[in-house]
Design a protein around this motif. Sequence first.
Motif, PDB file in Angstrom:
ATOM      1  N   ALA A 141       0.824  -1.201   0.000  1.00 49.78           N
ATOM      2  CA  ALA A 141       0.000   0.000   0.000  1.00 49.78           C
ATOM      3  C   ALA A 141       0.865   1.260   0.000  1.00 49.78           C
ATOM      4  O   ALA A 141       0.565   2.242  -0.693  1.00 49.78           O
ATOM      5  CB  ALA A 141      -0.923  -0.012   1.208  1.00 49.78           C
ATOM      6  N   ARG A 142       1.934   1.241   0.774  1.00 51.36           N
ATOM      7  CA  ARG A 142       2.828   2.406   0.824  1.00 51.36           C
ATOM      8  C   ARG A 142       3.487   2.653  -0.536  1.00 51.36           C
ATOM      9  O   ARG A 142       3.614   3.792  -0.982  1.00 51.36           O
ATOM     10  CB  ARG A 142       3.880   2.200   1.920  1.00 51.36           C
ATOM     11  N   LEU A 143       3.881   1.569  -1.193  1.00 51.14           N
ATOM     12  CA  LEU A 143       4.515   1.696  -2.500  1.00 51.14           C
ATOM     13  C   LEU A 143       3.501   2.130  -3.559  1.00 51.14           C
ATOM     14  O   LEU A 143       3.755   3.051  -4.347  1.00 51.14           O
ATOM     15  CB  LEU A 143       5.161   0.369  -2.885  1.00 51.14           C
ATOM     16  N   SER A 144       2.346   1.473  -3.587  1.00 46.32           N
ATOM     17  CA  SER A 144       1.341   1.758  -4.608  1.00 46.32           C
ATOM     18  C   SER A 144       0.826   3.188  -4.517  1.00 46.32           C
ATOM     19  O   SER A 144       0.558   3.832  -5.540  1.00 46.32           O
ATOM     20  CB  SER A 144       0.170   0.783  -4.467  1.00 46.32           C
ATOM     21  N   SER A 145       0.695   3.699  -3.300  1.00 47.76           N
ATOM     22  CA  SER A 145       0.149   5.041  -3.092  1.00 47.76           C
ATOM     23  C   SER A 145       1.182   6.141  -3.266  1.00 47.76           C
ATOM     24  O   SER A 145       0.843   7.327  -3.253  1.00 47.76           O
ATOM     25  CB  SER A 145      -0.453   5.144  -1.693  1.00 47.76           C
ATOM     26  N   GLY A 146       2.455   5.757  -3.394  1.00 50.06           N
ATOM     27  CA  GLY A 146       3.512   6.750  -3.502  1.00 50.06           C
ATOM     28  C   GLY A 146       3.968   7.303  -2.168  1.00 50.06           C
ATOM     29  O   GLY A 146       4.739   8.262  -2.113  1.00 50.06           O
TER      30      GLY A 146
END
Length: 281
Positions: A141-146
Amino acid sequence: MNNLLVFQSDFGLGDGAVSAMEGVSYGVSSNLIIRHLTHEITPFNIFEASYRLYQTINYWPEGTVFVSIVDPGVGSNRMSVVAKTKAGQYIVTPNNGTLTHIKKFVGIEEVRQIDESVNRLKGSSESYTFHGRDVYAYTGARLSSGTITYEQVGPKVNVDDVVMLDLYGSHIDGDSVKGQIDILDVRFGSLWTSVQIDDFKSLGINYGDQVDVQIYNENKCVYEADITYGHAFSDVKIGAPVVYMNSVNHMAVAINQGNFADAYRIGVGGSWLISFTKKAA
């Protein structure tokens, strides 16, 4: 990143595990677009998880983040990683063989180990059995959301250190080609094999030809028949078998509007082999 987050697991939907991962992800960012590849992977079957990623990932855009959790070694010293494919998708997963098909057939550009001192759900440090929620969903989630960049996942890992499962592949012998029955087209019982289309075509078989199909379990022949090679299921009568190329360019065997695996009690994996032989004119 594009906010697309795709989950895969062997958790099923009978309890709250998948919902907990969604909740953790939305806690990172409410802008995420969460989708699900499948949660019906056979429990502990890493090969199946690897294959389903391969079946799907090429059809998702650059920047999509996949979270794949089939993790019989959860809580052990197995490594948690994020792999970047050559097409620019990301896979958050244990380094336990889940990346096998991606590395061989898609290509991996870079791998990073998850730094759990940063990329782990707060308050979860004493939990050892739900890394899917506490580490993988959270990091994905942290990666996907930037919220984090790929470089902030953690340190680089040599791509050669990606754990690989054994793949049977295709083996040509004269006018025959042999492979493994890798997996099923689940709802329809079609047999998806490791035989690649180019190897099959090298036998000189044309659409409409009859192919001698033999299936072995533990080196014992359990099925043999001449089957038509077709473009699609409708090339044969309802109830008849057909050899065809599946959606990942490997050879498969099905029954038109039937279930081949159930009809002949055929399984998958290392003990199940199949051969295709060109019939003489």
